[in-house]
Design an enzyme around this catalytic site. Structure first.
Site, mmCIF file in Angstrom:
data_model
loop_
_atom_site.group_PDB
_atom_site.id
_atom_site.type_symbol
_atom_site.label_atom_id
_atom_site.label_comp_id
_atom_site.label_asym_id
_atom_site.label_seq_id
_atom_site.Cartn_x
_atom_site.Cartn_y
_atom_site.Cartn_z
ATOM 1 N N CYS A 62 8.379 -52.499 63.587
ATOM 2 C CA CYS A 62 7.221 -51.786 64.101
ATOM 3 C C CYS A 62 6.745 -50.774 63.055
ATOM 4 O O CYS A 62 7.552 -50.141 62.393
ATOM 5 C CB CYS A 62 7.468 -51.037 65.404
ATOM 6 N N ARG A 112 6.207 -54.881 58.943
ATOM 7 C CA ARG A 112 7.230 -54.374 59.844
ATOM 8 C C ARG A 112 7.163 -55.019 61.228
ATOM 9 O O ARG A 112 7.987 -54.747 62.102
ATOM 10 C CB ARG A 112 7.077 -52.857 60.000
ATOM 11 N N TRP A 142 6.825 -55.330 66.497
ATOM 12 C CA TRP A 142 7.802 -56.430 66.481
ATOM 13 C C TRP A 142 8.591 -56.270 67.774
ATOM 14 O O TRP A 142 9.358 -55.330 67.951
ATOM 15 C CB TRP A 142 8.718 -56.305 65.265
ATOM 16 N N ASN A 161 8.498 -46.501 67.118
ATOM 17 C CA ASN A 161 9.296 -47.463 66.354
ATOM 18 C C ASN A 161 10.759 -47.139 66.631
ATOM 19 O O ASN A 161 11.198 -46.012 66.377
ATOM 20 C CB ASN A 161 8.972 -47.315 64.858
ATOM 21 N N GLY A 162 11.491 -48.119 67.166
ATOM 22 C CA GLY A 162 12.907 -47.888 67.451
ATOM 23 C C GLY A 162 13.295 -48.562 68.747
ATOM 24 O O GLY A 162 12.545 -49.406 69.271
ATOM 25 N N GLU A 220 21.411 -68.358 50.003
ATOM 26 C CA GLU A 220 20.122 -67.683 49.810
ATOM 27 C C GLU A 220 18.984 -68.716 49.781
ATOM 28 O O GLU A 220 17.920 -68.491 50.361
ATOM 29 C CB GLU A 220 20.156 -66.838 48.523
ATOM 30 N N LYS A 251 15.893 -68.780 52.399
ATOM 31 C CA LYS A 251 14.489 -68.688 51.941
ATOM 32 C C LYS A 251 13.668 -69.814 52.566
ATOM 33 O O LYS A 251 12.580 -69.601 53.082
ATOM 34 C CB LYS A 251 14.427 -68.830 50.431
ATOM 35 N N GLU A 286 13.252 -69.347 56.409
ATOM 36 C CA GLU A 286 12.398 -68.204 56.743
ATOM 37 C C GLU A 286 10.923 -68.554 56.647
ATOM 38 O O GLU A 286 10.145 -68.213 57.525
ATOM 39 C CB GLU A 286 12.635 -67.059 55.733
ATOM 40 N N HIS A 304 34.529 -81.890 56.413
ATOM 41 C CA HIS A 304 35.204 -81.461 57.643
ATOM 42 C C HIS A 304 34.235 -81.354 58.822
ATOM 43 O O HIS A 304 34.514 -80.649 59.794
ATOM 44 C CB HIS A 304 35.926 -80.130 57.402
ATOM 45 N N LYS A 350 10.065 -57.272 57.793
ATOM 46 C CA LYS A 350 10.746 -56.987 56.529
ATOM 47 C C LYS A 350 11.797 -55.894 56.660
ATOM 48 O O LYS A 350 12.866 -55.984 56.101
ATOM 49 C CB LYS A 350 9.717 -56.583 55.469
HETATM 50 C C1 G6P Z 1 15.171 -58.540 56.887
HETATM 51 C C2 G6P Z 1 14.353 -59.160 55.769
HETATM 52 C C3 G6P Z 1 15.276 -59.764 54.706
HETATM 53 C C4 G6P Z 1 16.248 -58.702 54.198
HETATM 54 C C5 G6P Z 1 17.039 -58.073 55.346
HETATM 55 C C6 G6P Z 1 17.820 -56.860 54.887
HETATM 56 O O1 G6P Z 1 15.792 -59.517 57.629
HETATM 57 O O2 G6P Z 1 13.487 -60.149 56.288
HETATM 58 O O3 G6P Z 1 14.507 -60.261 53.632
HETATM 59 O O4 G6P Z 1 17.131 -59.292 53.281
HETATM 60 O O5 G6P Z 1 16.133 -57.617 56.370
HETATM 61 O O6 G6P Z 1 16.904 -55.851 54.521
HETATM 62 P P1 G6P Z 1 17.231 -54.678 53.547
HETATM 63 O O7 G6P Z 1 15.981 -53.869 53.488
HETATM 64 O O8 G6P Z 1 18.389 -53.920 54.137
HETATM 65 O O9 G6P Z 1 17.599 -55.278 52.223
#
Ligand code: G6P
Length: 582
Positions: free
Chosen positions: A2, A27, A72, A96-97, A456, A460, A463, A479, A577
């Site tokens: 948010c 956010r 969000w 926000n929270g 990773e 990616k 996502e 397995h 994010k």
């Molecule tokens: C969210 C983002 C990711 C990020 C993660 C941790 O899920 O979408 O891209 O890696 O948060 O965020 P930070 O700001 O702690 O690296």
């Protein structure tokens, strides 16, 4: 999670707030809303992206004060009713929270009728109830933390004072700022940069009172504080997409530059890396891609420094028995420095062990809580799916591991790195993306450090393209997961570790024998011809920084697959994010 943006000043408020919300949309973007003051408080909210709200509002409205929100969803589905601002009695607010005890509070607020399913509306009622008793909003906000469990950053308008905005925070980030044209509240710094590069960080339980030309900040004992004003040291250019179609692509291509900016201060001895040799064990705690960067750190620290290193997801670590002592170093990795679970872990352990943050955002909450901090100079990262910030985290961890090891030949490795990154970025990975764009399942496999990269890569792709991909330790496939391999199943196999190469190739052959189409990623020195792959990507060798080179084609493949599937690359659905809720 948010975004909050509020403004009071000389200029028309709506365009300023909408622009501010646009830069906070990373956010959360499932609904948004604004409350603005004319002769009364007006509220407009809408479901979906901010553009839906923008279409509903007359930007020319004669208003000079407003509070805005991009959401969000946590409590209650993303719809118009649950969108912020929420209004009860004299109070209109954005939040926000998460209010953890909102159900208990709701039971005590029987005189109110609730319109939404949100925890935020309960807060609006609680503040209104307390305000009706004292008619002193500063006093009410100072008391809030005694009654409310959870986290909040709030922007508030009170009916009796339509020339002011009030703010308070606990756990969630909030900054206040003043320009020649007015005063601002925002969830992050870049959101105010168009107006000023000066800002004040609000600490937990501090209350801000904003008028068009003044900001007063109080502590919870109602004393006026003389707070430090910071100056943003980045560039406003960071906010521009330049000629790139997406921020994600721009940020992928920025990697040579930002990795250089991150490593050079240490290579030039302008900054010192921590001595980790004095610790018996290391814990690395993070979320999402930062966790994956931590896994690479583990492999390198264990390989070069021989220190037992464990990597944990923050939301798990915070509820585990951590077995830490004064001989433990806990490293927290976070781009935003605001991730709620990671922050909670710092608070949990910081009195019992040494803590080190690897953080991108200067003076963010985690950076302020840890004992020592190393900043990754990735600059502003806007795409929700991280690329350049992740790479800078890997770069720092690689350097920490290397500096704490015995053998050093770092400068050559570094010179080659920047040239080679640029080379790898020049290759065209669209053909590979075309090969997998219509698939509904993809496997990423690797061993050791290549498994960390597989994780990773898989994240990616998931996502941003919504393809269901999984990462597997190559040796573990047999397995269970190998039962999912069938004719034409795509397997992205990563092999950059000489020691493990033959073993992994055997595992790749096992998938090939069951019909898999293999995209083989390897390095120049390990390259060999064979019938165990269908497509091959060859990356230059780099002993220490190999992962930084290997991740580039992996990121670009995910990007081009998402583009071919017409996905909203910079704002993937359901994500945000900066995750400031538990
Ligand atoms: C969210 C983002 C990711 C990020 C993660 C941790 O899920 O979408 O891209 O890696 O948060 O965020 P930070 O700001 O702690 O690296």
């Amino acid at each position: 999670m948010c975004g909050i943006y509020c403004y009071v000043g000389k200029k028309k408020a709506i365009p300023i707030i909408l622009e501010g919300l646009a830069s906070l949309e990373y956010r959360g973007y499932d609904s948004s809303g604004i409350a603005y003051v004319t002769d009364k408080i007006n509220i407009i909210k809408e479901k979906g992206k901010l553009s839906n709200l923008i279409n509903l509002i007359d930007k020319n409205t004669d208003t000079y004060l407003g509070i805005g929100h991009t959401r969000w969803a946590t409590h209650g589905s993303p719809n118009k009713i649950n969108a912020h601002p929420h209004q009860q009695g004299s109070i209109t607010l954005v939040h926000n929270g998460i209010i953890e005890n909102y159900q208990e509070l709701k039971k005590l607020l029987t005189e109110y009728s609730f319109k939404s399913e949100t925890d935020t509306e309960v807060l609006a009622c609680l503040i209104d109830k307390l305000y009706q008793e004292s008619h002193n909003i500063i006093k009410v906000l100072a008391k809030l933390s005694e009654l409310v469990k959870g986290s909040y950053a709030l922007g508030i308008i009170v009916n009796d004072d339509l020339n002011s905005i009030y703010a308070v925070k606990k756990g969630s980030p909030l900054i206040v700022a003043k320009s020649d044209d007015g005063t601002f509240i925002a969830s992050d710094i870049p959101a105010i940069l168009k107006h000023t590069d000066k800002y004040i960080l609000l600490n937990d339980n501090e209350i801000a009172h904003l008028t068009k030309d003044n900001i007063t900040i109080y502590n919870e004992r109602l004393n006026i504080l003389n707070k430090k004003t910071y100056t943003y040291n980045g560039s406003i250019e960071d906010i521009s997409k330049q000629d790139y179609e997406h921020y994600m692509l721009k940020e992928i291509y920025e990697q040579p530059e930002v990795i250089k900016n991150t490593l050079l201060p240490f290579l030039n001895n302008k900054q010192k890396l921590p001595n980790i040799k004095k610790y018996q064990k290391i814990h690395i705690v993070a979320c999402g891609s930062a966790y994956h960067a931590g896994l690479i750190g583990k492999y390198l620290i264990e390989k070069y420094c021989h220190i037992e290193t464990k990597v944990e997801i923050a939301s798990e670590y915070r509820y585990q028995n951590n077995f830490i002592n004064k001989k433990t170093l806990v490293i927290f990795i976070s781009q935003s420095g605001e991730t709620a679970d990671t922050l909670a872990c710092v608070k949990k352990v910081k009195n019992n062990c040494d803590t080190l943050g690897i953080i991108n955002v200067i003076d963010s909450s985690i950076a302020r809580e840890v004992k020592d901090v190393i900043y990754t100079n990735a600059g502003l990262e806007i795409a929700v799916a991280t690329t350049k910030a992740y790479s800078c985290q890997v770069a720092i961890l690689s350097l920490i591991a290397y500096y704490n090891s015995k053998t050093k030949n770092i400068i050559n490795e570094f010179d080659n790195l920047i040239n080679d990154l640029n080379k790898v970025l020049k290759n065209d990975y669209r053909k590979i993306a075309d090969l997998i764009k219509d698939d509904e399942k993809i496997f990423y496999i690797g061993r050791g450090i290549d498994y960390a990269l597989a994780l990773e890569g898989s994240l990616k792709l998931k996502e941003i393209s919504y393809i269901n991909s999984v990462a597997y330790q190559a040796g573990e496939l047999k397995h269970g997961t190998i039962s999912l391999i069938e004719n034409n199943t795509k397997v992205i196999a990563i092999v950059t570790d000489k020691e493990l190469k033959d073993k992994t190739i055997s595992n790749i052959k096992e998938t090939k024998a069951r019909g898999a189409k293999v995209i083989y990623i390897t390095t120049t020195s390990l390259d060999e011809e064979g019938d165990f792959y269908d497509e091959k990507i060859i990356i230059p060798d780099n002993k220490l920084f190999q992962s930084l080179l290997t991740i580039i084609p992996i990121q670009l493949i995910a990007y081009y697959v998402a583009k071919a599937r017409n996905c909203d690359i910079d704002k993937p659905k359901n994500l945000a994010k900066s995750v400031t809720v538990e």
